[in-house]
Design an enzyme around this catalytic site. Structure first.
Site, mmCIF file in Angstrom:
data_model
loop_
_atom_site.group_PDB
_atom_site.id
_atom_site.type_symbol
_atom_site.label_atom_id
_atom_site.label_comp_id
_atom_site.label_asym_id
_atom_site.label_seq_id
_atom_site.Cartn_x
_atom_site.Cartn_y
_atom_site.Cartn_z
ATOM 1 N N GLU A 260 0.838 -1.210 0.000
ATOM 2 C CA GLU A 260 0.000 0.000 0.000
ATOM 3 C C GLU A 260 0.866 1.250 0.000
ATOM 4 O OE1 GLU A 260 -3.586 1.934 2.773
ATOM 5 O OE2 GLU A 260 -2.229 0.411 3.587
ATOM 6 N N LYS A 316 -9.910 1.578 -3.258
ATOM 7 C CA LYS A 316 -10.396 1.103 -1.966
ATOM 8 C C LYS A 316 -11.808 1.604 -1.704
ATOM 9 C CE LYS A 316 -9.022 0.764 2.904
ATOM 10 N NZ LYS A 316 -8.041 1.177 3.938
ATOM 11 N N CYS A 368 -5.563 -3.014 2.828
ATOM 12 C CA CYS A 368 -5.339 -2.862 4.263
ATOM 13 C C CYS A 368 -6.536 -3.341 5.084
ATOM 14 C CB CYS A 368 -4.984 -1.406 4.570
ATOM 15 S SG CYS A 368 -4.384 -1.143 6.260
#
Length: 499
Positions: A260, A316, A368
């Site tokens: 990330e 995301k 994440c």
């Protein structure tokens, strides 16, 4: 029939605090999975001797024990990387813990308000799981330290591809409540427990099938200091580190993955670096990396993009409050440094996104925090033959947070019968097989890389097909028969007054 054990409220609260700590011990790095039923049993013990208010307070103390021990890493994020002094960091951490503790408090209050001793062992377990569902989705959700997450290495693990983490939570909770009933010499409870724990022996060991040939992957771990990451020095260091790590991979690698925001810069600024890296890679090698994108409307996205033979990208969907966006931004922005973290103004990606294709793989992505949401990952797995999660666990420091995060990624692999590639900034970088086993793992806090072979997986597990709703429905059905009728509630109230 043994009557309900009566404990003083103060002793009950102490037991609840201990039970919360025991639940933390079921999670990594402790992995004492057998303590899960014990914790639930301690919460069930004596619950019917309490008023709804006392039950709520018992639930709150359980939450304090659970989140105070299990999410202590929040202090590291706030103090070490959130530019916050010790007193304020302690205050915010305590506020975080006592607020989360309201979830089990509300659940136990509702249980005592609406349920009686009839079929209590079933009703309590079902209520427990519905409480976890509430915590998963209310106020953006926080499904960390779910009871079932600690069972990834237990004999119950084969239930995961059938019903997911909530099914594991339900079976663990039932084991706890039925265990208490068994100790009260209700022998049929022992038969039910035996069935729950023996059925996994008859379940398939693998619900999906591999598709040859295997793909050789390399996951890179830059181990860059978080405090300088977004400075000019940090950007240069990141570019040099990931360029060198990529050049050190052999030509036989099919797919290279960076974590990330591996390059702490916008996509347009990172493109020259990525182009130079691509020029050094073998022609058939693809590269995926986490990156920050900005669209034409000025919105920022926490994304995964690729270079080489790569199709598609991922933005995301489920953002982290305070870390990636600020609730009540007009009121909180600028109040303290923690509310002004770098890159804390992201926008959410679309709920439905086309999977990335690279190196012959159709890849379901989770950035994440997203990997802890079982149904979000199942949605990705339905359209993909392998799962990818990129993360920056530097925010956790040397706490137990990254190990808990890895455990939940292992459960997602087991639930969906898919390999999971997990690339992180400083650990734990790992490759997980479809049965939740780690087949390659990098040491934490080192600049390094790992290589492993993965294969695309065909077929869907029952959980991937349905998601969590069957476990939710079963939990609800267990609760309904135990709901008290109005006359029963009045009778119990009179009995308490007489006492």
């Amino acid at each position: 029939m043994m009557s309900e054990l009566r404990l003083t409220p103060a002793l009950g609260y102490l037991i609840a605090l201990v039970a919360g700590g025991l639940t933390t011990l079921t999670a990594s790095p402790f992995s004492l999975w057998w303590l899960g039923p014990v914790a639930v049993g301690l919460m069930y013990l004596g619950i019917h001797a309490l008023t709804p208010g006392q039950a709520a307070f018992k639930g709150w103390w359980y939450g304090v024990g659970l989140f105070g021990s299990g999410t202590s890493w929040i202090y590291v994020s706030i103090h070490d990387y959130g530019y916050t002094g010790v007193p304020l960091a302690v205050f915010l951490t305590v506020l975080f813990v006592v607020t989360l503790a309201l979830f089990p408090a509300v659940v136990l209050w509702l249980y005592r308000r609406l349920s009686g001793p009839h079929l209590a062992a079933l009703t309590f377990a079902g209520t427990w799981v519905l409480g976890e569902v509430l915590r998963t989705y209310a106020f953006t959700g926080f499904p960390w330290l779910l009871l079932g997450s600690g069972q990834v290495d237990s004999p119950l693990a084969p239930w995961a591809p059938v019903g997911g983490v909530y099914a594991l939570s339900l079976i663990t909770a039932l084991t706890g409540t039925l265990g208490v009933e068994f100790l009260r010499r209700r022998w049929s409870a022992g038969v039910a427990i035996a069935a729950l724990w023996l059925v996994p022996l008859a379940l398939p060991t693998q619900w999906t099938t591999s598709r040859e040939p295997p793909i050789r992957v390399a996951l890179l771990q830059g181990n860059l200091p978080q405090l300088i990451k977004w400075t000019s020095e940090g950007q240069r260091t990141a570019a040099n580190t990931y360029t060198q790590l990529t050049r050190s991979q052999g030509d036989e690698i099919d797919l290279i993955v960076w974590p990330e925001t591996a390059l702490p810069m916008l996509e347009q600024d990172a493109l020259p670096v990525l182009e130079r890296v691509q020029a050094t890679m073998a022609p058939e090698t693809a590269l995926l990396t986490g990156i920050v994108q900005r669209d034409q409307e000025g919105r920022f996205f926490n994304s995964v993009i690729g270079v080489g033979e790569v199709e598609g990208e991922y933005r995301k969907e489920h953002l982290v409050p305070f870390g990636e966006y600020l609730p009540l931004e007009s009121l909180l922005r600028g109040v303290i440094a923690f509310f002004d973290l770098p890159m804390s103004s992201f926008s959410s990606g679309k709920e439905v996104q086309t999977p990335i294709r690279a190196a012959g793989l159709t890849i379901g992505s989770a950035v994440c925090y997203e990997i802890i949401y079982p149904d979000l990952v199942a949605n990705r797995a339905r359209e993909a033959d392998i799962l990818l999660t990129v993360s920056n666990d530097t925010w956790f420091g040397e706490s137990i947070g990254p190990l808990q995060h890895l455990q939940m990624a292992r459960l997602r692999a087991l639930e969906n019968g898919r390999y999971v590639m997990r690339a992180t900034s400083n650990g734990v970088t790992a490759v997980i097989d479809p049965q939740g086993r780690i087949i390659a793992r990098a040491p934490q806090f080192e600049t390094t890389s790992i290589q492993a072979e993965v294969t695309a997986m065909d077929g869907l597990t029952p959980f991937t097909r349905t998601g969590s709703w069957p476990a939710w429905l079963l939990s609800t059905l267990l609760v309904l028969p135990g709901i008290r009728r109005k006359k029963e509630g009045k009778r119990e109230g009179r009995n308490k007054k007489e006492e």
